[in-house]
Structure formats: C-alpha cells, structure tokens
Motif scaffolding. Structure first.
Motif, PDB file in Angstrom:
ATOM      1  N   GLN A 103      -8.461   6.887  -3.925  1.00  0.00           N
ATOM      2  CA  GLN A 103      -8.449   7.937  -2.823  1.00  0.00           C
ATOM      3  C   GLN A 103      -9.522   7.937  -1.643  1.00  0.00           C
ATOM      4  OE1 GLN A 103      -8.372  11.778  -4.878  1.00  0.00           O
ATOM      5  NE2 GLN A 103      -7.383  11.128  -6.594  1.00  0.00           N
ATOM      6  N   VAL A 121       0.714   5.367   0.058  1.00  0.00           N
ATOM      7  CA  VAL A 121      -0.065   6.302   0.550  1.00  0.00           C
ATOM      8  C   VAL A 121       0.685   7.453   0.139  1.00  0.00           C
ATOM      9  CG1 VAL A 121      -1.169   4.800   1.962  1.00  0.00           C
ATOM     10  CG2 VAL A 121       0.531   6.132   3.093  1.00  0.00           C
ATOM     11  N   LEU A 137      -2.669   0.138  -4.070  1.00  0.00           N
ATOM     12  CA  LEU A 137      -2.705  -1.153  -3.655  1.00  0.00           C
ATOM     13  C   LEU A 137      -2.204  -1.985  -4.612  1.00  0.00           C
ATOM     14  CD1 LEU A 137      -5.271   0.695  -2.047  1.00  0.00           C
ATOM     15  CD2 LEU A 137      -5.511  -1.397  -1.094  1.00  0.00           C
ATOM     16  N   ILE A 155       0.736  -1.152  -0.039  1.00  0.00           N
ATOM     17  CA  ILE A 155       0.126   0.213  -0.094  1.00  0.00           C
ATOM     18  C   ILE A 155       0.843   1.188  -0.006  1.00  0.00           C
ATOM     19  CG2 ILE A 155      -1.737   1.180   1.162  1.00  0.00           C
ATOM     20  CD1 ILE A 155      -2.323  -1.455   2.537  1.00  0.00           C
ATOM     21  N   PHE A 176      -4.129   6.474  -2.250  1.00  0.00           N
ATOM     22  CA  PHE A 176      -3.927   4.888  -1.849  1.00  0.00           C
ATOM     23  C   PHE A 176      -3.539   4.116  -3.442  1.00  0.00           C
ATOM     24  CE2 PHE A 176      -5.832   5.839   2.050  1.00  0.00           C
ATOM     25  CZ  PHE A 176      -5.482   5.011   2.875  1.00  0.00           C
TER      26      PHE A 176
END
Length: 289
Positions: free
Chosen positions: A233, A150, A222, A148, A220
């Motif tokens: 988001q 961010v 992933l 992930i 984000f």
C-alpha cells in the motif's frame, strides 16, 4: 480409564493427533493446543465467556460472504495479518516492503493502458492524482511485464463493493509495466475510512476500546513469473491515522508524498513511487512447475 483433569487435558489432546499427519500439521496443532489451553488457564476463562466467544465467531461467519470476509477483518484488528505478512515476507535483499491485503480486494479488475484513469464516478471536492513510478529488481534493473492491480476507497470512505451508488470496479484497475519498468494511472487522493464495524469486527473493536479508522492509502498487488509477488500500500504522508492505524499496517517506507501537479497538468496532484521486486527462490519455481 484416562485421568483427564485440567493438568493433563493438554497432553491428552496432543496425544490424540494421528501419527500419520504431516510434520507441519503436527507442529501447528501441537502449538495451537498448548497456547489455547494455556490462555484459558491464564485468564481463568469462564464457561459464559467461552460460549460468548463461540457465538462471536458464529456471527462473524454469518456476515461473511464472497464480498466480505469478517475473519480477515478480525485478524487485521488483532494485528495477526500484518504479523503473518512480516513473518512470511521478510525483507532480505532490499525489496519493497509488503503489507496487508485487506478485505476489499476484487479479482479481475479492468485491464487498462498506461496512464489511464481508474475513476468511473466523480465526487465533489475530490482531488485527482497521477500516480507513476518504476518497478525494478533489487539490483535496480527495470522489469517489463509486471502486472499491477490497484484499488482504493472513494472520497466517501467506501469501496465499490460497499457502495451500491458506485459503478462496479470503480477506482480499480490492472496495468502492465513497459520495457523501462514504468507504470502510471490516474486516481483520486485516498481518504481515511473506517473499517467495517457493523458486525463481529465492530464488536471486537468496542471490546478493545479501539477506533476503526485507517489512514488514506492506495492498494497495490504486483506479480510476474520469476519474482516474488508483492502486496503493498502507498500511504498519503498528510493523512490522519498514520500513527494509529486500526490494523497496524503502516510502514515508514510505504509513505508517499502527494505533491501539487505542475501547471498545465491534467490532475490536481502527482505521486511518484517506485517498487523493487525480489526474484523468486529457485526451489519455489521448481515446485510450481
């Protein structure tokens, strides 16, 4: 001699496409040529307007570099990126919705343990928030080992790439889910900010009579082998511009509640948000191998 005029030029250009190009190339170029020619005819485009558009694109190229892609920004302002995202990432199995990447993603952010802070510089009156949640598949099973990434803007409305006073990779981090699919990190409550309007993108906004503001959000990204990657988001439910985002990227399912943290917590706020990932299509996995 070919009889090229405003009624035949489109067919002549399409006929010039090589028979040896891939079918997808032919499909894209045929449609592009027809739409562009029809647009010019529909608005009765003048030579001066065409030349101004060429100069506009040149200025967009001039300001673009490895830290800023003005063409992505222009696509955002026109709603093109979010449209392409919706076309390419249709929700079919109950997976989380995606949205635009935006122009400020930065590769190889710091790899951090669960619960770590991505804050490298403090800001007066900024609110800290513990962001946590669970990553599962569309059947609700937790997924271990999801990477992930961010990132978010600072309270002054700037990303680290825009602000020389911020440390490199401020408010950025990379985390990995545990066996239970959980993730957690500490961030700052995101603030609304204007997309860059000092270049060609700003010229376009002015031409459209549109504002440059985006609602507060956390980005984000992933990814895990065997699953479809997700770019998304989380939007603050109390932020401004939810209903008139300058790049049209807000979706109801991506709005989260920033709640007051319980007594004794290490942050001012808490945000819980879960994501669901769809398994990658078999044919895509085979192609990748």
């Amino acid at each position: 001699m070919l009889n090229v005029n405003k009624d035949t030029i489109t067919d002549h250009v399409i006929a010039a496409l090589s028979k040896d190009i891939p079918d997808r190339n032919r499909q894209i170029m045929t449609s592009l040529i027809r739409h562009m020619h029809d647009f010019c005819k529909e608005v009765d485009l003048t030579f001066a307007e065409w030349f101004a558009a060429c100069e506009f694109l040149r200025r967009a190229g001039d300001i673009s570099d490895e830290k800023r892609n003005e063409f992505i920004l222009i696509a955002d302002i026109l709603g093109v990126e979010v449209l392409v995202d919706m076309l390419d990432h249709r929700v079919t199995d109950g997976e989380s919705e995606s949205t635009v990447l935006g122009p400020f993603y930065r590769e190889n952010p710091p790899v951090l343990p669960k619960g770590a802070s991505i804050i490298k510089r403090t800001f007066d009156n900024a609110q800290t928030v513990k962001v946590s949640g669970r990553i599962s598949d569309t059947a609700g099973r937790p997924i271990e080992g999801v990477t992930i990434d961010v990132w978010e803007d600072a309270p002054n409305g700037l990303y680290d790439l825009q602000d020389p006073e911020q440390p490199a990779y401020n408010l950025r981090g990379r985390f990995t889910t545990e066996a239970n699919g959980e993730y957690a990190f500490v961030a700052l409550r995101p603030e609304p900010y204007p997309i860059p309007y000092d270049g060609a993108g700003g010229e376009l906004l002015k031409y459209m009579g549109h504002h440059p503001w985006r609602p507060g959000h956390i980005h984000f990204m992933l990814s895990k082998d065997g699953y479809q990657s997700l770019i998304s988001q989380i939007y603050d439910s109390e932020t401004k511009y939810l209903d008139n985002d300058s790049v049209f990227a807000v979706k109801q399912s991506l709005i989260g509640k920033f709640a007051k943290a319980p007594a004794g917590a290490d942050t001012d706020l808490v945000l819980n948000f879960d994501f669901k990932l769809k398994k990658a299509a078999v044919e895509r996995l085979v192609a990748a191998e």
